[in-house]
Design a protein around this motif. Sequence first.
Motif, short mmCIF file in Angstrom:
data_model
loop_
_atom_site.label_atom_id
_atom_site.label_comp_id
_atom_site.label_asym_id
_atom_site.label_seq_id
_atom_site.Cartn_x
_atom_site.Cartn_y
_atom_site.Cartn_z
N THR A 104 1.19 -1.38 -0.27
CA THR A 104 0.17 0.48 -0.31
C THR A 104 1.08 1.38 -0.22
OG1 THR A 104 -1.91 -0.96 1.45
CG2 THR A 104 -1.69 1.15 1.32
N THR A 107 2.32 2.16 -3.27
CA THR A 107 1.19 2.20 -4.71
C THR A 107 1.86 3.51 -5.62
OG1 THR A 107 0.24 1.18 -3.76
CG2 THR A 107 -1.29 2.15 -5.09
N MET A 121 -0.99 -1.09 -11.50
CA MET A 121 -1.98 -0.84 -10.78
C MET A 121 -3.24 -1.85 -10.43
SD MET A 121 -2.04 1.51 -8.35
CE MET A 121 0.00 1.48 -9.18
N SER A 124 -0.77 -4.71 -8.17
CA SER A 124 -1.16 -4.36 -7.19
C SER A 124 -2.11 -4.90 -6.50
CB SER A 124 -0.85 -3.17 -6.50
OG SER A 124 -0.89 -1.62 -5.75
N ARG A 125 -3.33 -4.36 -7.29
CA ARG A 125 -4.38 -4.58 -6.75
C ARG A 125 -5.57 -5.97 -5.90
NH1 ARG A 125 -6.37 -1.55 -2.51
NH2 ARG A 125 -8.96 -1.94 -3.52
#
Length: 436
Positions: A104, A107, A121, A124-125
């Motif tokens: 987080t 990010t 992204m 990352s999620r």
Amino acid sequence: MQPSPDETRRDAAEDTQWSRPECQVWTGTLLLGTCLLYCARVSMPVCAASMSQDFGWNKKEAGVVLSSFFWGYCLTQVVGGHLGDRIGGEKVILLSASAWGFITVATPLLAHLGSAHLAFMTFSRILTGLLQGVYFPALTSLLSQKVRESERAFTYSTVGAGSQFGTLVTGAVGSLLLDWYGWPSVFYFSGGLTLLWVGYVYRCLLNERDLILALGILAQGLPVSRHTKVPWRQLFRKPSVWAAIVSQLSAACSFFILLSWLPTFFKETFPSSKGWVFNVVPWLVAIPASLLSGLLSDHLINQGYRTITVRKFMQVMGLGLSSVFALCLGHTSSFCNSVVFASASIGLQTFNHSGISVNIQDLAPSCAGFLFGVANTAGALAGVVGVCLGGYLIETTGSWTSVFNLVAAISSLGLCTFLVFGKAQRVDLSPAHEDL
């Protein structure tokens, strides 16, 4: 006469339960952990509009990033529960929180690594979803082993209230940070607080040797001894286990549908209304409702009511009465009434924490994490399907009533199944035991 192996195992489990002071400290710590879990989880939705502006994402691309979390989240539920049963839920939670906290915080850096913002992204999620997917199954495993049966409902509902706290904190503080310092500050805030929490738990509450041992077991690939194998056949032959899974599936699906579509419902039905009212009030109601459900459940059990009777009563509130208020949303033209109905429906759904979520611990405390992981995976997948089906119904019928009818139908299915087949008798032990 020597005690049976199951009785010996049960006595040993009771010896490892937390004392009252330990339970209070861990309850507060896990409440904060759940709050931070949701702070990190909703950081992306809070920042999605600003990030779309910066990176030129359209609605479809933003939707890919937002939905990618749930695909990762579905994949690690069972693994998280099994790990919690094997090495201890608190260790699984700490290790996963340190990883999702770091991701987080990182990010904003990942977003600016190159021109492929969408790919970075999305990755990352998905990774965040994978890491957070272990949390609630590991939490269920931990509480089933460490908390007395007569106190489980209040402990679980208190810790579960952290989800509402986290949503409110990021919605309020995150919105201010977004306006003052830009979207990267929201990720730094939620991720940084998570890492501080990890540091506190590591220094103050966990044994370093145990944590190192847990890491060693993970590195070796979790060798499974005969005594730690999950009794697959024994569990899934029991109607009460399937009743728990179906009820959890229904509760999760109903919640995801309301969570996803209520903001759009209010925005389209009452375009002149203030967004903070319908985005905040239901969650403010849900926090005390969750605590009340736990207190009421444990009080009734301590007063002598059968455990299964209390669990079913909680599900009548959490799935039955909540769906009645959801139905009312489709038959009112008053903004005030709609906020009241939505708040009542969301608030009553927290009674599921003291019903089906704790019932899974009643059924199989020795492998509650695994069983909750199975049920929550089914619930998450059903939620994704339910949200899509809700959108299809709105598009096809042009009426919001169809969505709330869908919520009621799903809730009724889960409630009826649990009322007919639900039990609180342990199914993870070989001998037959009397129903509670």
